[in-house]
Design an enzyme around this catalytic site. Structure first.
Site, PDB file in Angstrom:
ATOM      1  N   HIS A   7      34.780  55.042  -8.451  1.00 19.14           N
ATOM      2  CA  HIS A   7      35.614  55.675  -9.484  1.00 19.14           C
ATOM      3  C   HIS A   7      35.003  55.548 -10.873  1.00 19.14           C
ATOM      4  O   HIS A   7      34.953  56.520 -11.625  1.00 19.14           O
ATOM      5  CB  HIS A   7      37.020  55.073  -9.479  1.00 19.14           C
ATOM      6  CG  HIS A   7      37.707  55.238  -8.169  1.00 19.14           C
ATOM      7  ND1 HIS A   7      37.573  54.313  -7.157  1.00 19.14           N
ATOM      8  CD2 HIS A   7      38.498  56.236  -7.689  1.00 19.14           C
ATOM      9  CE1 HIS A   7      38.255  54.738  -6.104  1.00 19.14           C
ATOM     10  NE2 HIS A   7      38.816  55.892  -6.397  1.00 19.14           N
ATOM     11  N   GLU A  79      37.121  47.510  -9.977  1.00 23.41           N
ATOM     12  CA  GLU A  79      35.682  47.843  -9.960  1.00 23.41           C
ATOM     13  C   GLU A  79      34.925  47.093 -11.052  1.00 23.41           C
ATOM     14  O   GLU A  79      33.779  46.683 -10.853  1.00 23.41           O
ATOM     15  CB  GLU A  79      35.485  49.370 -10.031  1.00 23.41           C
ATOM     16  CG  GLU A  79      36.018  50.035  -8.757  1.00 23.41           C
ATOM     17  CD  GLU A  79      35.755  51.533  -8.634  1.00 23.41           C
ATOM     18  OE1 GLU A  79      35.066  52.107  -9.494  1.00 23.41           O
ATOM     19  OE2 GLU A  79      36.260  52.125  -7.646  1.00 23.41           O
ATOM     20  N   ARG A 167      64.652  56.533 -20.389  1.00 26.33           N
ATOM     21  CA  ARG A 167      64.642  57.690 -21.299  1.00 26.33           C
ATOM     22  C   ARG A 167      65.481  58.803 -20.682  1.00 26.33           C
ATOM     23  O   ARG A 167      65.287  59.152 -19.509  1.00 26.33           O
ATOM     24  CB  ARG A 167      63.205  58.185 -21.518  1.00 26.33           C
ATOM     25  CG  ARG A 167      62.424  57.358 -22.506  1.00 26.33           C
ATOM     26  CD  ARG A 167      61.119  58.062 -22.881  1.00 26.33           C
ATOM     27  NE  ARG A 167      60.598  57.550 -24.117  1.00 26.33           N
ATOM     28  CZ  ARG A 167      59.760  56.512 -24.208  1.00 26.33           C
ATOM     29  NH1 ARG A 167      59.338  55.908 -23.120  1.00 26.33           N
ATOM     30  NH2 ARG A 167      59.342  56.091 -25.393  1.00 26.33           N
ATOM     31  N   ARG A 222      62.545  52.242 -30.240  1.00 28.10           N
ATOM     32  CA  ARG A 222      63.606  52.886 -29.455  1.00 28.10           C
ATOM     33  C   ARG A 222      65.006  52.545 -29.967  1.00 28.10           C
ATOM     34  O   ARG A 222      65.971  53.184 -29.567  1.00 28.10           O
ATOM     35  CB  ARG A 222      63.463  52.467 -27.984  1.00 28.10           C
ATOM     36  CG  ARG A 222      62.116  52.811 -27.337  1.00 28.10           C
ATOM     37  CD  ARG A 222      62.015  54.246 -26.889  1.00 28.10           C
ATOM     38  NE  ARG A 222      63.103  54.656 -26.043  1.00 28.10           N
ATOM     39  CZ  ARG A 222      63.226  54.364 -24.737  1.00 28.10           C
ATOM     40  NH1 ARG A 222      62.287  53.662 -24.136  1.00 28.10           N
ATOM     41  NH2 ARG A 222      64.262  54.799 -24.043  1.00 28.10           N
TER      42      ARG A 222
END
Ligand code: URA
Length: 255
Positions: A7, A79, A167, A222
């Site tokens: 990846h 990785e 949310r 928030r």
């Protein structure tokens, strides 16, 4: 030449014995961070994984994007660890949930609530996701030196941006019952913020015996609003990058 990791598209020769990695989520942030290193250059770019290498204090430093969320973060950390990296600083953005936290401040995660799925594939949920004290000391010292307001505490690290962070400005406009009221509960339990990658990173680093920490720029509070403003993203991002670079300078100067 050894095989490339599937990846990250990196191998051990390419990373020049790097032990340190700075981990933004966004591949677009990688060159911005890498320009703060000496002799930086791009090594690879595959899917959400962009990696640059550079130096600080003569030590090789990688900057690798993790993508968003636990699954892609787990692949990046897995990785990198296979290649010999053992020290990680996540540089991200976050939504604060305590009134006292200002926009553009940074949050230094002491530990994360594991609302991710990826870390549970590595170790049972009872295992804590905690930051390494050396990384957090360096992050806090750097923020103090730079005069950037920092808050140290518990981060709620969720697999989802919408329901997991309660949310309602979503397609359904509905949050399943077991998550309704969850933001208020985390506020009352003294959690500072929401983000999406730290639980996976901190848990994996813990079980590997590696060091990890996390510095997050506050792009929304928030308790006041849901709207995220792009000018604030830029400033908060800059603050988190400055603190992380200050911290990695300190860490590498002692090793
Ligand atoms: N990242 C998150 O995961 N949540 C926010 O509210 C902001 C950034």
């Amino acid at each position: 030449m050894t095989a490339l990791k599937p990846h990250l598209h990196l191998n051990s020769e390419m990373i020049m014995d790097a032990k340190y990695a700075l981990l933004p989520g966004d591949p677009g942030r990688v060159p911005k961070i890498a320009e703060r290193l000496e002799d930086s250059k791009q090594l690879a770019f595959n899917r959400e994984y962009c990696t640059y290498i550079g130096k600080i204090n003569g030590k090789s430093i990688l900057v690798t994007s993790t993508g968003i969320g636990g699954p892609s973060t787990s692949i990046a950390v897995e990785e990198l660890a296979q290649l010999g990296v053992n020290t990680y600083i996540r540089i991200g953005s976050t939504g604060a949930i305590q009134k006292r936290i200002g926009l553009r401040d940074v949050i230094i995660t002491s530990g994360s609530v594991r609302l991710d799925g990826a870390s549970v594939h590595y170790v049972p949920i009872e295992y804590p996701a905690v930051a390494h004290y050396q990384i957090n000391n360096a992050l806090l010292n750097a923020s103090e030196e730079l005069g950037i307001a920092a808050h140290v505490g518990v981060t709620v690290s969720s697999d989802t941006f919408y329901p997991g962070q309660e949310r309602y400005d979503s397609h359904l406009g509905y949050v399943k019952r077991s998550l309704q009221g969850s933001m208020e509960e985390w506020q009352k339990l003294n959690a500072l913020n929401y983000e999406m990658e730290s639980a996976t990173l901190l848990t994996m680093a813990g079980i590997f015996g590696h060091r990890a920490g996390c510095v997050l720029g506050v792009i929304v509070n928030r308790t006041e609003q849901e709207q995220i403003r792009s000018d604030i993203i830029k400033d908060a991002e800059e603050n988190a990058i400055n603190v992380a670079i200050g911290a990695i300078r300190k860490i590498t100067s002692n090793e």
